[in-house]
Design an enzyme around this catalytic site. Structure first.
Site, PDB file in Angstrom:
ATOM      1  N   CYS A 111       0.848  -1.205   0.000  1.00  0.00           N
ATOM      2  CA  CYS A 111       0.000   0.000   0.000  1.00  0.00           C
ATOM      3  C   CYS A 111       0.881   1.253   0.000  1.00  0.00           C
ATOM      4  O   CYS A 111       0.548   2.248  -0.661  1.00  0.00           O
ATOM      5  CB  CYS A 111      -0.938  -0.002   1.212  1.00  0.00           C
ATOM      6  SG  CYS A 111      -2.322  -1.156   1.072  1.00  0.00           S
ATOM      7  N   HIS A 161      -0.336 -10.201  -4.583  1.00  0.00           N
ATOM      8  CA  HIS A 161       0.581  -9.876  -5.678  1.00  0.00           C
ATOM      9  C   HIS A 161       0.838 -11.114  -6.521  1.00  0.00           C
ATOM     10  O   HIS A 161       0.866 -12.232  -6.010  1.00  0.00           O
ATOM     11  CB  HIS A 161       1.901  -9.297  -5.164  1.00  0.00           C
ATOM     12  CG  HIS A 161       2.591 -10.134  -4.126  1.00  0.00           C
ATOM     13  ND1 HIS A 161       2.178 -10.166  -2.819  1.00  0.00           N
ATOM     14  CD2 HIS A 161       3.642 -10.977  -4.213  1.00  0.00           C
ATOM     15  CE1 HIS A 161       2.960 -10.986  -2.128  1.00  0.00           C
ATOM     16  NE2 HIS A 161       3.858 -11.509  -2.955  1.00  0.00           N
TER      17      HIS A 161
END
Ligand code: AMP
Length: 112
Positions: free
Chosen positions: A6, A98
């Site tokens: 983030c 991811h």
């Protein structure tokens, strides 16, 4: 929330970006395991593929659609591998979904 990826999305932590749109970011892995090693992430925080539901399926479909174009832009014309690690047994070290794109050489045959 204190999340490394983030912070990469927000720009608070620098990264080498190779692709970005309003929903997805791709950047080079800091510790490459292959000549080309890119991480593709959703900009919103999802902890792993295990958290994906029908609500996020359009986002995940979009993310998967951008992977071949990133691979093409990186010159991975002879194939590549896409990996996502999930949780403790999957050895996931960063708890933000991811996908690894690995390529640029013949990869090992072992998956685990
Ligand atoms: P995983 O083990 O599947 O959770 O993968 C996490 C990946 O993030 C590893 O391949 C790390 O090398 C990579 N990584 C950790 N910190 C950074 C960073 N600041 N910039 C780019 N990649 C990173």
């Amino acid at each position: 929330m204190n999340c490394l990826f983030c912070s990469i999305v927000s720009g608070d932590i620098p990264s080498t970006r190779v692709y970005e749109d309003e929903r997805v970011l791709a950047f080079r892995d800091i510790n490459p395991q292959a000549p080309v090693h890119i991480l593709v992430i959703p900009k919103v925080h999802l902890s792993s593929l295990d958290e994906v539901t029908e609500k996020s399926s359009a986002l995940i479909a979009h993310l998967l659609e951008v992977i071949p174009s990133i691979a093409r832009a990186e010159g991975l014309t002879n194939g590549y591998r896409v990996v996502t690690n999930i949780g403790e047994d999957g050895c996931q070290s960063v708890k933000h979904l991811h996908f690894h794109i690995l390529g640029g050489a013949k990869l090992g045959e072992q998956m685990a």
